[in-house]
Design a protein around this motif. Structure first.
Motif, PDB file in Angstrom:
ATOM      1  N   UNK B  18      -6.671  -5.325   3.222  1.00 31.72           N
ATOM      2  CA  UNK B  18      -6.411  -6.133   2.032  1.00 31.72           C
ATOM      3  C   UNK B  18      -5.751  -5.312   0.926  1.00 31.72           C
ATOM      4  N   UNK B  19      -5.792  -3.991   1.063  1.00 31.15           N
ATOM      5  CA  UNK B  19      -5.103  -3.160   0.064  1.00 31.15           C
ATOM      6  C   UNK B  19      -3.593  -3.411   0.094  1.00 31.15           C
ATOM      7  N   UNK B  20      -3.108  -3.930   1.220  1.00 30.26           N
ATOM      8  CA  UNK B  20      -1.674  -4.238   1.331  1.00 30.26           C
ATOM      9  C   UNK B  20      -1.292  -5.329   0.319  1.00 30.26           C
ATOM     10  N   UNK B  38      12.066   3.997  -6.765  1.00 29.72           N
ATOM     11  CA  UNK B  38      11.394   5.249  -6.411  1.00 29.72           C
ATOM     12  C   UNK B  38       9.990   5.303  -7.024  1.00 29.72           C
ATOM     13  N   UNK B  39       9.909   4.882  -8.296  1.00 32.00           N
ATOM     14  CA  UNK B  39       8.598   4.893  -8.961  1.00 32.00           C
ATOM     15  C   UNK B  39       7.692   3.812  -8.377  1.00 32.00           C
ATOM     16  N   UNK B  40       8.283   2.706  -7.988  1.00 29.98           N
ATOM     17  CA  UNK B  40       7.482   1.641  -7.368  1.00 29.98           C
ATOM     18  C   UNK B  40       6.905   2.133  -6.037  1.00 29.98           C
ATOM     19  N   UNK B  41       7.682   2.913  -5.311  1.00 31.98           N
ATOM     20  CA  UNK B  41       7.173   3.464  -4.049  1.00 31.98           C
ATOM     21  C   UNK B  41       5.988   4.388  -4.311  1.00 31.98           C
ATOM     22  N   UNK B  42       6.097   5.224  -5.349  1.00 35.19           N
ATOM     23  CA  UNK B  42       4.972   6.103  -5.731  1.00 35.19           C
ATOM     24  C   UNK B  42       3.742   5.271  -6.087  1.00 35.19           C
ATOM     25  N   UNK B  43       4.023   4.253  -6.881  1.00 36.99           N
ATOM     26  CA  UNK B  43       2.944   3.388  -7.369  1.00 36.99           C
ATOM     27  C   UNK B  43       2.231   2.686  -6.213  1.00 36.99           C
ATOM     28  N   UNK B  44       2.995   2.213  -5.245  1.00 38.88           N
ATOM     29  CA  UNK B  44       2.385   1.518  -4.102  1.00 38.88           C
ATOM     30  C   UNK B  44       1.491   2.461  -3.306  1.00 38.88           C
ATOM     31  N   UNK B  45       1.968   3.681  -3.106  1.00 34.95           N
ATOM     32  CA  UNK B  45       1.177   4.650  -2.344  1.00 34.95           C
ATOM     33  C   UNK B  45      -0.123   4.974  -3.080  1.00 34.95           C
ATOM     34  N   UNK B  46      -0.006   5.230  -4.387  1.00 34.36           N
ATOM     35  CA  UNK B  46      -1.195   5.600  -5.167  1.00 34.36           C
ATOM     36  C   UNK B  46      -2.184   4.441  -5.253  1.00 34.36           C
ATOM     37  N   UNK B  47      -1.680   3.242  -5.481  1.00 29.60           N
ATOM     38  CA  UNK B  47      -2.578   2.074  -5.578  1.00 29.60           C
ATOM     39  C   UNK B  47      -3.246   1.823  -4.220  1.00 29.60           C
ATOM     40  N   UNK B  48      -2.495   1.988  -3.151  1.00 29.14           N
ATOM     41  CA  UNK B  48      -3.081   1.830  -1.813  1.00 29.14           C
ATOM     42  C   UNK B  48      -4.217   2.808  -1.582  1.00 29.14           C
ATOM     43  N   UNK B  49      -4.006   4.056  -1.979  1.00 29.69           N
ATOM     44  CA  UNK B  49      -5.054   5.078  -1.843  1.00 29.69           C
ATOM     45  C   UNK B  49      -6.289   4.726  -2.666  1.00 29.69           C
ATOM     46  N   UNK B  50      -6.059   4.290  -3.897  1.00 30.24           N
ATOM     47  CA  UNK B  50      -7.187   3.943  -4.782  1.00 30.24           C
ATOM     48  C   UNK B  50      -7.990   2.780  -4.192  1.00 30.24           C
ATOM     49  N   UNK B  51      -7.287   1.815  -3.626  1.00 28.93           N
ATOM     50  CA  UNK B  51      -7.966   0.653  -3.037  1.00 28.93           C
ATOM     51  C   UNK B  51      -8.766   1.059  -1.801  1.00 28.93           C
ATOM     52  N   UNK B  52      -8.179   1.914  -0.963  1.00 26.86           N
ATOM     53  CA  UNK B  52      -8.886   2.347   0.252  1.00 26.86           C
ATOM     54  C   UNK B  52     -10.138   3.140  -0.132  1.00 26.86           C
ATOM     55  N   UNK B  53     -10.023   3.988  -1.149  1.00 26.20           N
ATOM     56  CA  UNK B  53     -11.200   4.710  -1.654  1.00 26.20           C
ATOM     57  C   UNK B  53     -12.281   3.734  -2.113  1.00 26.20           C
ATOM     58  N   UNK B  54     -11.860   2.721  -2.854  1.00 26.65           N
ATOM     59  CA  UNK B  54     -12.824   1.743  -3.386  1.00 26.65           C
ATOM     60  C   UNK B  54     -13.514   0.996  -2.235  1.00 26.65           C
TER      61      UNK B  54
END
Lengths: 152, 148
Positions: B18-20, B38-54
């Protein structure tokens, strides 16, 4: 979290999205629905239909229900229940949907005579989705409930 | 032109995958307010990581525990708060092992999420939520485009 989200059944998975009433933000709802539908296995053309219907429902909520008041939220609930995806779009406005719009079939010839070529949204939603229901939410706003079935 | 602060909220169950949806929602919001790809790609990766951690750590993979995301933009600052509702605090690794050390078996191959988020966001903060749970705050600042 809305009351609907709290009430989700164990077999259901629910995502809640809250958006400002500003045109353009319907894209966020479209992409959320598309992402979830793709994950469920819907074909590309069905995902496109879903995006169009969600776009129309959220745009209606922004323009008509919430009258472009950015402080008012549009709430989009995406519920996965077995092989169906239920999308509910609720506004906080008090301008109810005219019953006549829910049941009428717009005519292209009539529309072409008007300066405003709009008014196709509700008809389009009904054509694209498997089930559609227009109700008043417990909070008092308009609610559009759309269901799309996964055909395997 | 963007006027005033705008925010969106997303609540989803603690189910991996669901992090997707969360990544896509935040990416579309960032695109709408004018961030480059480029920044959106960074943002997607970081948000995905934060969600998986949560999902995995904070909420311990319990589907009925929600993950909350609030994302806001004020014309300059784009913030994403990812909050879990669990009671398992996120571990902050002060001296993380390098990839080479991990590959050599000196540490778990996992546990790169925090480093990744810190590297990809302009600001990265982990704090306990007011309610039980953790909040990861990721911030990006809109960069001025140089005109030559």
């Amino acid at each position: 979290m809305s009351d609907d989200t709290k009430r989700s059944k164990p077999s259901e998975k629910m995502i809640e999205l809250r958006l400002p009433s500003k045109l353009g933000y319907e894209r966020v709802a479209m992409d959320a629905a598309a992402s979830l539908a793709s994950r469920m296995g819907f074909e590309t053309d069905r995902v496109s239909a879903l995006k169009t219907a969600v776009s129309e429902a959220v745009t209606n909520a922004i323009e008509h229900g919430n009258q472009h008041d950015e402080a008012m939220k549009v709430v989009v609930l995406l519920t996965v229940r077995g092989d169906e995806l239920i999308v509910s779009v609720t506004d906080q406005g008090h301008k109810t949907i005219d019953e006549a719009y829910v049941s009428r079939v717009p005519q292209i010839s009539e529309a072409m005579k008007r300066d405003d070529k709009g008014g196709w949204g509700i008809w389009l939603i009904q054509e694209l989705m498997d089930e559609v229901e227009f109700t008043t939410a417990p909070s008092g706003g308009n609610q559009v409930r759309m269901v799309i079935h996964l055909e395997r | 032109m963007h006027n005033g602060q705008t925010s969106i909220e997303l609540i989803f169950p603690s189910i991996l995958g669901y992090e997707v949806v969360a990544r896509r929602v935040v990416a579309t919001f960032a695109d709408f307010v004018g961030f480059d790809q480029a920044r959106i790609d960074d943002l997607k990766t970081a948000v995905g990581e934060a969600c998986i951690n949560a999902i995995e750590h904070g909420n311990q993979l319990q589907p009925d525990l929600p993950v909350y995301i609030t994302s806001s933009y004020d014309g300059h600052r784009f913030a994403v708060d990812v909050s879990d509702t669990g009671t398992n605090p996120l571990a902050i690794i002060k001296e993380p092992k390098t990839i080479e050390e991990k590959l050599a078996g000196a540490a778990s191959l996992r546990g790169m999420g925090m480093m990744l988020m810190a590297a990809l966001a302009d600001e990265f903060i982990v704090e306990p939520s007011a309610a039980p749970g953790n909040t990861v705050r990721l911030i990006w600042y809109q960069r001025e485009v140089a005109h030559t």
